[in-house]
Enzyme design. Structure first.
Site, short mmCIF file in Angstrom:
data_model
loop_
_atom_site.label_atom_id
_atom_site.label_comp_id
_atom_site.label_asym_id
_atom_site.label_seq_id
_atom_site.Cartn_x
_atom_site.Cartn_y
_atom_site.Cartn_z
N ARG A 156 36.46 30.13 43.13
CA ARG A 156 37.87 30.53 43.24
C ARG A 156 38.31 30.46 44.71
O ARG A 156 39.03 29.53 45.10
CB ARG A 156 38.06 31.95 42.66
CG ARG A 156 39.50 32.32 42.38
CD ARG A 156 40.31 32.69 43.60
NE ARG A 156 39.85 33.93 44.25
CZ ARG A 156 40.32 34.35 45.42
NH1 ARG A 156 41.23 33.67 46.07
NH2 ARG A 156 39.85 35.47 45.96
N ASP A 157 37.87 31.38 45.52
CA ASP A 157 38.31 31.42 46.93
C ASP A 157 37.88 30.14 47.64
O ASP A 157 38.62 29.60 48.48
CB ASP A 157 37.68 32.65 47.63
CG ASP A 157 38.48 33.15 48.81
OD1 ASP A 157 39.19 32.35 49.43
OD2 ASP A 157 38.39 34.36 49.13
N HIS B 128 35.53 42.44 50.80
CA HIS B 128 35.66 40.97 50.74
C HIS B 128 35.90 40.49 52.18
O HIS B 128 36.99 40.68 52.72
CB HIS B 128 36.85 40.67 49.82
CG HIS B 128 37.24 39.23 49.70
ND1 HIS B 128 37.03 38.49 48.56
CD2 HIS B 128 37.87 38.39 50.54
CE1 HIS B 128 37.50 37.27 48.71
NE2 HIS B 128 38.03 37.18 49.91
N ASN C 259 34.55 32.45 53.43
CA ASN C 259 34.01 33.78 53.15
C ASN C 259 32.64 33.92 53.79
O ASN C 259 32.01 32.93 54.15
CB ASN C 259 33.83 33.96 51.62
CG ASN C 259 35.12 33.97 50.87
OD1 ASN C 259 35.76 32.95 50.71
ND2 ASN C 259 35.51 35.12 50.39
N HIS D 237 35.73 37.55 55.29
CA HIS D 237 35.65 36.14 55.73
C HIS D 237 34.98 36.12 57.10
O HIS D 237 35.15 37.04 57.90
CB HIS D 237 37.05 35.52 55.78
CG HIS D 237 37.57 35.18 54.42
ND1 HIS D 237 37.60 33.90 53.93
CD2 HIS D 237 38.05 35.96 53.42
CE1 HIS D 237 38.08 33.90 52.70
NE2 HIS D 237 38.37 35.15 52.36
N CYS E 120 42.26 31.34 52.33
CA CYS E 120 43.57 31.38 51.68
C CYS E 120 44.43 30.23 52.20
O CYS E 120 44.64 30.11 53.41
CB CYS E 120 44.26 32.71 51.98
SG CYS E 120 45.94 32.77 51.37
#
Ligand code: COA
Ligand code: ZN
Length: 314
Positions: free
Chosen positions: A18-19, A210, A252, A212, A243
């Site tokens: 996803r990310d 979460h 991440n 990065h 993002c």
């Protein structure tokens, strides 16, 4: 204390598909995504964030959300999570039988506008409607508070704003909260302080961090968070991610580097590092470029090299 002898367990959600994939320049074919998720399902990860039910115009790389979610072979001990921005996304996620919905709002108002095209109040209004749709189902809902450690447009965010957002999320019935450092602005002391404040205010609420690694502080932030009481983290295979609507966003924290560090500290993750590394090795092939993960390149700290004794000359 972190390095005491008492056993500690940390749970990990991988967010690479996803990310990670959302910001790549190539579309990873649906079958490859499915195969990758199926392999990740057999590594011991607690959760996998599978995809986003967002506008395909906004995130074209995840336009196959339904096919991916329906195509994977679900393991009984893994929770399959999907990101949802609005009611439409919720409808799509529920139709695919997701285990958990991840509702994201940036606490930095201008990043929320850039990313979700909504003010925070409008996001909360969407969330209320989503919660009404989910009520009565088994689906859990996690509230992610993005830019919690700093917004690329609005700078540092006061802890009181984070608590304000979390209170709204929890009052509407969300089960858990993620504090997200969208663009790697978090620093260890700040992380420790915010995690402590959060856990003091909401001692019963499952909290995930979460991070990065944009400024190289990702794993240091994990240690600071664990010291403050956090036990759940997002990370991305290979350290990919970012993002698309935040300037300068990069990957991440890397799942295999995280597992390697924690297990090296005697902190159990339940994840099979060798399997994870074998999957990470294939990522450059899908993406067409090298990935940031370091253990993949250097090997584990316990991997030794053959030593060649210099020849004794007569
Ligand atoms: N799933 C599929 N399509 C969706 C959708 C969803 N959840 N939400 C909106 N759309 C479609 C609409 O149908 C519309 O399509 P059309 O142009 O063919 O009519 C289009 O997207 C625009 O819809 P609108 O309601 O005007 O939304 P918007 O343009 O203000 O976009 C978001 C708002 C949040 C839905 C969109 O920007 C988005 O999906 N962003 C992705 C954010 C993201 O994932 N960021 C990175 C992770 S944090
Ligand atoms: Zn992220």
């Amino acid at each position: 204390m972190l390095f005491s002898k008492s056993p500690m367990r940390v749970s990990i959600q991988d967010v690479a598909v996803r990310d990670g994939f959302q910001s790549e320049s190539v579309f990873v074919p649906t079958e490859d995504k499915i195969r990758l998720i199926d392999r990740l399902s057999r590594t011991g990860l607690a959760k996998i964030e599978v995809t986003s039910f967002v506008s395909p115009k906004a995130i074209p790389n995840l336009r196959d959300a339904e096919q991916v979610m329906r195509g994977i072979t679900r393991a009984a001990d893994v929770a399959y999570v999907c990101l949802v921005p609005n009611e439409r996304g919720c409808e799509r996620a529920l139709a695919c039988g997701v285990d958990e919905i991840n509702l994201v709002m940036s606490i930095g108002e201008r990043h929320n506008l850039a990313n979700m095209r909504m003010s925070c109040e409008q996001s909360l209004e969407q969330f209320r409607r989503v919660m009404a749709m989910v009520r009565g189902t088994e689906v859990r809902v996690n509230g992610t508070i993005a830019t919690a450690f700093g917004c690329p447009f609005d700078g540092d965010q006061a802890p009181s704003k984070i608590l304000w957002a979390a209170t709204h999320d929890l009052d509407m019935g969300m089960h858990s909260v993620t504090l997200a450092d969208t663009t790697g602005m978090a620093a260890p002391r700040q992380v420790g302080e915010l995690v402590q404040i959060f856990l003091r205010t909401f001692p019963e609420v499952p909290l995930t961090l979460h991070f990065h690694n944009t400024r190289g502080m990702g794993l240091a932030n994990v240690i600071a968070a664990i010291e403050a009481g956090a036990r759940s983290f997002d990370a991305s295979l290979g350290g990919i991610g970012g993002c698309p609507f935040a300037p300068g966003a990069t990957g991440n924290i890397c799942t295999e580097d995280l597992v390697h560090m924690l297990e090296s500290c005697g902190i159990s993750t339940g994840v099979d590092l060798d399997r994870l590394l074998a999957i990470a090795k294939d990522l450059p092939h899908f993406l067409g470029h090298d990935v940031p993960g370091q253990v993949l390149k250097a090997g584990k700290r316990t991997d030794l090299h053959p030593h060649h004794t210099p020849l004794q000359l007569a």
